[in-house]
Write a protein that holds these residues in place. Structure first.
Motif, PDB file in Angstrom:
ATOM      1  N   SER A 181     -15.336  30.494  -0.568  1.00  0.00           N
ATOM      2  CA  SER A 181     -16.287  29.995  -1.543  1.00  0.00           C
ATOM      3  C   SER A 181     -16.345  30.955  -2.733  1.00  0.00           C
ATOM      4  O   SER A 181     -16.411  32.178  -2.552  1.00  0.00           O
ATOM      5  CB  SER A 181     -17.646  29.903  -0.854  1.00  0.00           C
ATOM      6  OG  SER A 181     -18.558  29.330  -1.712  1.00  0.00           O
ATOM      7  N   GLY A 182     -16.268  30.402  -3.923  1.00  0.00           N
ATOM      8  CA  GLY A 182     -16.347  31.232  -5.129  1.00  0.00           C
ATOM      9  C   GLY A 182     -15.004  31.770  -5.594  1.00  0.00           C
ATOM     10  O   GLY A 182     -14.929  32.497  -6.596  1.00  0.00           O
TER      11      GLY A 182
ATOM     12  N   GLY B 247     -12.643  30.243  -7.018  1.00  0.00           N
ATOM     13  CA  GLY B 247     -12.206  29.673  -8.299  1.00  0.00           C
ATOM     14  C   GLY B 247     -11.442  28.374  -8.153  1.00  0.00           C
ATOM     15  O   GLY B 247     -10.901  27.851  -9.133  1.00  0.00           O
ATOM     16  N   LYS B 248     -11.432  27.789  -6.953  1.00  0.00           N
ATOM     17  CA  LYS B 248     -10.652  26.574  -6.695  1.00  0.00           C
ATOM     18  C   LYS B 248     -11.140  25.404  -7.560  1.00  0.00           C
ATOM     19  O   LYS B 248     -10.341  24.728  -8.203  1.00  0.00           O
ATOM     20  CB  LYS B 248     -10.755  26.183  -5.202  1.00  0.00           C
ATOM     21  CG  LYS B 248     -10.376  27.293  -4.237  1.00  0.00           C
ATOM     22  CD  LYS B 248     -10.483  26.854  -2.786  1.00  0.00           C
ATOM     23  CE  LYS B 248     -11.881  26.473  -2.319  1.00  0.00           C
ATOM     24  NZ  LYS B 248     -12.836  27.622  -2.296  1.00  0.00           N
ATOM     25  N   SER B 249     -12.441  25.174  -7.544  1.00  0.00           N
ATOM     26  CA  SER B 249     -12.963  24.034  -8.319  1.00  0.00           C
ATOM     27  C   SER B 249     -12.760  24.261  -9.808  1.00  0.00           C
ATOM     28  O   SER B 249     -12.402  23.337 -10.543  1.00  0.00           O
ATOM     29  CB  SER B 249     -14.458  23.832  -8.043  1.00  0.00           C
ATOM     30  OG  SER B 249     -14.666  23.499  -6.713  1.00  0.00           O
ATOM     31  N   THR B 250     -12.988  25.473 -10.249  1.00  0.00           N
ATOM     32  CA  THR B 250     -12.851  25.751 -11.682  1.00  0.00           C
ATOM     33  C   THR B 250     -11.413  25.507 -12.133  1.00  0.00           C
ATOM     34  O   THR B 250     -11.182  24.966 -13.218  1.00  0.00           O
ATOM     35  CB  THR B 250     -13.294  27.199 -11.986  1.00  0.00           C
ATOM     36  OG1 THR B 250     -14.601  27.396 -11.444  1.00  0.00           O
ATOM     37  CG2 THR B 250     -13.322  27.473 -13.473  1.00  0.00           C
TER      38      THR B 250
END
Ligand SMILES: Nc1ncnc2c1ncn2[C@@H]1O[C@H](COP(=O)(O)OP(=O)(O)OP(=O)(O)O)[C@@H](O)[C@H]1O
Ligand SMILES: [Mg+2]
Length: 270
Positions: free
Chosen positions: A36-37, A39-42
């Motif tokens: 989590s965090g 940077g995958k979604s970004t």
């Protein structure tokens, strides 16, 4: 066909994506893994320009995606089919209408509001629902379907605009194992049968290993692994997931630990 060069996203001093470069030469099914965090979604959101890059380049064929603005940017977004963890369907609308909303940018909002879709759109939506085995639910309200069925409706909606690629952000994070399997199989079919790039953010390595041709491991905004899943060594998996309980619980360390140690030499250091 898709080339990302030195892509960076800085949210007020927080480097969500830090100097990422990668290239997809042919349609592949790619799993992006990381804590989590990481940077995958970004990263996905910059590819479809929901987030603007701070710096760097995204090129798809002859399109300089990073510099698109206004209508051209919206046209690009229509070429990226998005699938989200929470399905993002309109709960009170029926299934077939939800699928047709995937083409909203190609038809007038007025017509959509009054449910006046051209006949060929309706047939196309039904074809997609048939293809993914949910046609029997087409007249139901979306919120009457199970999570797995809703996710397949969301996949049909993403395909409605015949996108160049599909970007799926944690598509199975809210699903039980059976529905997760069906959803991943549906995404895999988009790659296998439609020959499209499928980029899929996933939490666990096991899923990436089972369904993806290639795995990109992110940590703290950087790509720390890029290669076939079976080339991921225990050390690199630990670097991606960190030495916390997630590594053994959800990151499927059993498989990683079972890897022959010589495979680690094929890991591409990034
Ligand atoms: N809109 C935003 N504004 C400020 N910071 C953001 C924003 N979106 C993401 N971030 C930050 O960027 C970093 C990367 O976030 P991102 O959502 O890309 O991670 P992720 O790998 O998708 O995580 P998860 O597995 O929890 O979905 C995190 O530190 C997050 O807090
Ligand atoms: Mg995310």
């Amino acid at each position: 066909m898709l080339t990302i060069n030195s892509l960076t996203k800085n949210f007020g001093g927080n480097l969500a994506v830090n100097n990422v470069s990668l290239s997809v030469e042919s349609p592949q099914m790619i799993g992006i893994i990381g804590r989590s965090g990481a940077g995958k979604s970004t990263l996905l959101r910059m590819i479809n320009r929901l987030n603007d890059p701070t710096s760097g380049e995204i090129n798809y064929l002859d399109t300089a995606v990073h510099s698109l603005k206004g209508p051209e940017k919206r046209a690009w977004q229509a070429r990226c089919g998005m699938v989200f963890q929470q399905f993002n369907l309109v709960p009170r609308l029926d299934v077939v209408t939800n699928v047709m909303l995937g083409n909203l940018n190609k038809q007038s909002t007025f017509r959509a509001l009054f449910n006046l879709f051209p006949k060929e759109e309706v047939f196309r939506a039904i074809d997609l629902l048939e293809r993914f085995g949910i046609e029997e639910h087409m007249a139901k309200r979306a919120d009457q379907l199970s999570g797995g069925q809703q996710q397949r409706v969301a996949i049909c909606r993403a395909l409605m605009q015949n996108p160049d690629m599909v970007l799926a952000d944690e598509p199975i994070a809210s699903l039980d194992p059976m529905n997760a399997q069906t959803t991943m199989e549906a995404l895999r079919r988009i790659h296998d049968e439609d020959n499209k790039i499928v980029l899929c953010n996933l939490h666990t390595l096991d899923t990436a290993r089972t369904f993806c041709d290639r795995v990109i491991g992110m940590r703290d905004g950087r790509v720390v692994f890029d290669g076939p899943a079976n080339a991921l060594s225990t050390d690199v998996a630990r670097e991606i997931y960190g030495a916390d309980e997630n590594f053994s619980e959800t990151s499927t360390s059993t498989n990683i630990n079972a890897l022959p140690s010589d495979l680690s030499s094929t890991v591409k250091a990034v």
